[in-house]
Design a protein around this motif. Structure first.
Motif, PDB file in Angstrom:
ATOM      1  N   UNK A 162       0.829  -1.208   0.000  1.00 47.69           N
ATOM      2  CA  UNK A 162       0.000   0.000   0.000  1.00 47.69           C
ATOM      3  C   UNK A 162       0.859   1.252   0.000  1.00 47.69           C
ATOM      4  N   UNK A 163       1.889   1.291   0.821  1.00 43.04           N
ATOM      5  CA  UNK A 163       2.766   2.468   0.858  1.00 43.04           C
ATOM      6  C   UNK A 163       3.471   2.650  -0.481  1.00 43.04           C
ATOM      7  N   UNK A 164       3.859   1.557  -1.138  1.00 40.71           N
ATOM      8  CA  UNK A 164       4.488   1.664  -2.455  1.00 40.71           C
ATOM      9  C   UNK A 164       3.561   2.356  -3.446  1.00 40.71           C
ATOM     10  N   UNK A 165       2.258   2.107  -3.331  1.00 41.07           N
ATOM     11  CA  UNK A 165       1.299   2.732  -4.243  1.00 41.07           C
ATOM     12  C   UNK A 165       1.131   4.221  -3.968  1.00 41.07           C
ATOM     13  N   UNK A 166       1.449   4.630  -2.752  1.00 41.96           N
ATOM     14  CA  UNK A 166       1.286   6.035  -2.360  1.00 41.96           C
ATOM     15  C   UNK A 166       2.499   6.866  -2.749  1.00 41.96           C
ATOM     16  N   UNK A 167       3.687   6.264  -2.716  1.00 46.20           N
ATOM     17  CA  UNK A 167       4.926   6.991  -2.991  1.00 46.20           C
ATOM     18  C   UNK A 167       5.156   7.181  -4.485  1.00 46.20           C
ATOM     19  N   UNK A 168       5.949   8.194  -4.804  1.00 55.28           N
ATOM     20  CA  UNK A 168       6.391   8.373  -6.180  1.00 55.28           C
ATOM     21  C   UNK A 168       7.476   7.345  -6.498  1.00 55.28           C
ATOM     22  N   UNK A 169       7.776   7.099  -7.778  1.00 51.39           N
ATOM     23  CA  UNK A 169       8.879   6.186  -8.113  1.00 51.39           C
ATOM     24  C   UNK A 169      10.178   6.638  -7.439  1.00 51.39           C
ATOM     25  N   UNK A 170      10.839   5.703  -6.790  1.00 46.89           N
ATOM     26  CA  UNK A 170      12.057   6.055  -6.060  1.00 46.89           C
ATOM     27  C   UNK A 170      11.806   6.696  -4.718  1.00 46.89           C
ATOM     28  N   UNK A 171      10.536   6.785  -4.309  1.00 44.76           N
ATOM     29  CA  UNK A 171      10.205   7.401  -3.028  1.00 44.76           C
ATOM     30  C   UNK A 171      10.786   6.623  -1.852  1.00 44.76           C
ATOM     31  N   UNK A 172      10.894   7.302  -0.715  1.00 46.36           N
ATOM     32  CA  UNK A 172      11.574   6.768   0.463  1.00 46.36           C
ATOM     33  C   UNK A 172      10.567   6.430   1.553  1.00 46.36           C
ATOM     34  N   UNK A 173      10.672   5.236   2.091  1.00 46.08           N
ATOM     35  CA  UNK A 173       9.927   4.852   3.290  1.00 46.08           C
ATOM     36  C   UNK A 173      10.911   4.683   4.435  1.00 46.08           C
ATOM     37  N   UNK A 196      11.358  -8.842  -1.180  1.00 46.58           N
ATOM     38  CA  UNK A 196      10.354  -9.649  -1.880  1.00 46.58           C
ATOM     39  C   UNK A 196       9.262  -8.771  -2.487  1.00 46.58           C
ATOM     40  N   UNK A 197       9.038  -7.607  -1.898  1.00 46.21           N
ATOM     41  CA  UNK A 197       8.003  -6.702  -2.399  1.00 46.21           C
ATOM     42  C   UNK A 197       8.504  -5.673  -3.381  1.00 46.21           C
ATOM     43  N   UNK A 198       9.761  -5.784  -3.814  1.00 43.98           N
ATOM     44  CA  UNK A 198      10.279  -4.858  -4.809  1.00 43.98           C
ATOM     45  C   UNK A 198      10.896  -3.591  -4.251  1.00 43.98           C
ATOM     46  N   UNK A 199      11.092  -3.532  -2.930  1.00 44.92           N
ATOM     47  CA  UNK A 199      11.758  -2.392  -2.309  1.00 44.92           C
ATOM     48  C   UNK A 199      13.274  -2.624  -2.291  1.00 44.92           C
ATOM     49  N   UNK A 200      14.008  -1.535  -2.205  1.00 45.30           N
ATOM     50  CA  UNK A 200      15.467  -1.613  -2.090  1.00 45.30           C
ATOM     51  C   UNK A 200      15.886  -1.029  -0.749  1.00 45.30           C
ATOM     52  N   UNK A 201      16.323  -1.849   0.218  1.00 47.31           N
ATOM     53  CA  UNK A 201      16.826  -1.309   1.479  1.00 47.31           C
ATOM     54  C   UNK A 201      18.066  -0.447   1.234  1.00 47.31           C
ATOM     55  N   UNK A 202      18.072   0.756   1.801  1.00 46.77           N
ATOM     56  CA  UNK A 202      19.187   1.674   1.553  1.00 46.77           C
ATOM     57  C   UNK A 202      19.904   2.120   2.823  1.00 46.77           C
ATOM     58  N   UNK A 203      19.298   1.912   3.977  1.00 46.48           N
ATOM     59  CA  UNK A 203      19.963   2.368   5.206  1.00 46.48           C
ATOM     60  C   UNK A 203      19.314   1.676   6.397  1.00 46.48           C
ATOM     61  N   UNK A 204      20.097   1.562   7.465  1.00 49.36           N
ATOM     62  CA  UNK A 204      19.617   0.984   8.709  1.00 49.36           C
ATOM     63  C   UNK A 204      20.416   1.625   9.832  1.00 49.36           C
ATOM     64  N   UNK A 205      19.739   2.060  10.895  1.00 51.02           N
ATOM     65  CA  UNK A 205      20.450   2.714  11.989  1.00 51.02           C
ATOM     66  C   UNK A 205      19.641   2.609  13.282  1.00 51.02           C
ATOM     67  N   UNK A 232      14.769   1.579   9.528  1.00 54.05           N
ATOM     68  CA  UNK A 232      15.211   1.122   8.217  1.00 54.05           C
ATOM     69  C   UNK A 232      14.652   2.062   7.159  1.00 54.05           C
ATOM     70  N   UNK A 233      15.485   2.378   6.158  1.00 53.08           N
ATOM     71  CA  UNK A 233      15.048   3.204   5.037  1.00 53.08           C
ATOM     72  C   UNK A 233      14.983   2.324   3.797  1.00 53.08           C
ATOM     73  N   UNK A 234      13.871   2.411   3.082  1.00 52.44           N
ATOM     74  CA  UNK A 234      13.630   1.595   1.885  1.00 52.44           C
ATOM     75  C   UNK A 234      13.274   2.501   0.715  1.00 52.44           C
ATOM     76  N   UNK A 235      13.782   2.161  -0.465  1.00 49.64           N
ATOM     77  CA  UNK A 235      13.429   2.886  -1.687  1.00 49.64           C
ATOM     78  C   UNK A 235      12.394   2.089  -2.473  1.00 49.64           C
TER      79      UNK A 235
END
Length: 221
Positions: free
Chosen positions: A142-153, A197-206, A214-217
């Motif tokens: 659902x969040x992927x559908x809300x974000x723009x392409x390349x958006x950050x969660x 598995x959902x097509x996100x790219x993990x980019x950071x963890x702290x 966790x930050x996901x693209x």
């Protein structure tokens, strides 16, 4: 105050939760069927953003959607910095407090239609909100559908290596109230696996002060 049962679809509208937000503190918990209690840090939610919160806000870009904004400390901080942000929450008391603090908020579930779908630059799932609905994979879709392409969660996870689904009820000093509703807890590794598995790219963890993020693209649709 006498506890009033919440609707199963909207457990956060129960009077004791609203009372805790008005008071600015708990005690308030998520009570599992096995008796375990997950504390809800209402006092922190109602305070100004702390160092951990600021580490999240500093990473956000573009227009920011705070999912399950609660009393609105993150949205209000963004508003003070003249950064475009919207909070959504299913609790009228949370939306009212967010607006009173200077933030913009809507009484809305993330699974309902939202403004500017597909155009948000960043989304937040903090304070355990990756557990919303009890199905993190569905929430990530659902969040992927809300974000723009390349958006950050940016999602706050449990700091420990857990991956569990269960039902809870809200509970305070007077005991549990309302109907049971589904919830989830995932640690950083579990969220990373679900995200890939959902097509996100993990980019950071702290971690900051014991809180894990966790930050996901968002990938292309």
């Amino acid at each position: 105050m006498t506890a009033v049962a919440a609707s199963p679809a909207h457990p956060w509208t129960a009077d004791p939760y609203a009372a805790a937000l008005r008071a600015g503190h708990g005690p308030l918990y998520l009570l599992r069927a096995d008796g375990a209690r997950l504390p809800l840090d209402v006092a922190r939610w109602c305070a100004r953003p702390d160092a951990a919160d600021l580490s999240v806000l500093d990473r956000c870009r573009g227009e920011i959607l705070d999912v399950g904004c609660g009393p609105g400390r993150m949205v209000a901080a963004l508003a003070r910095a003249a950064r475009p942000a919207l909070g959504i929450d299913t609790a009228p008391a949370a939306v009212a407090r967010t607006r009173a603090s200077g933030g913009t908020a809507l009484l809305r579930s993330v699974f309902q239609p939202l403004p500017a779908e597909g155009r948000w630059g960043s989304a937040l799932l903090v304070d355990g909100n990756i557990g919303i609905g009890g199905d993190p994979s569905a929430l990530l879709r659902r969040v992927a559908a809300v974000l723009e392409p390349g958006g950050l969660l940016i999602a706050e996870t449990a700091p420990d290596p857990v991956d569990e689904r269960f039902e809870v009820r809200l509970a305070g000093a007077a005991g549990a109230f309302g109907e049971a509703f589904p919830w989830a807890r995932v640690g950083p590794a579990a969220l990373g696996a679900l995200a890939r598995r959902g097509g996100w790219r993990p980019v950071d963890r702290w971690t900051v002060d014991g809180r894990a993020f966790s930050a996901l693209r968002r990938g292309a649709r």
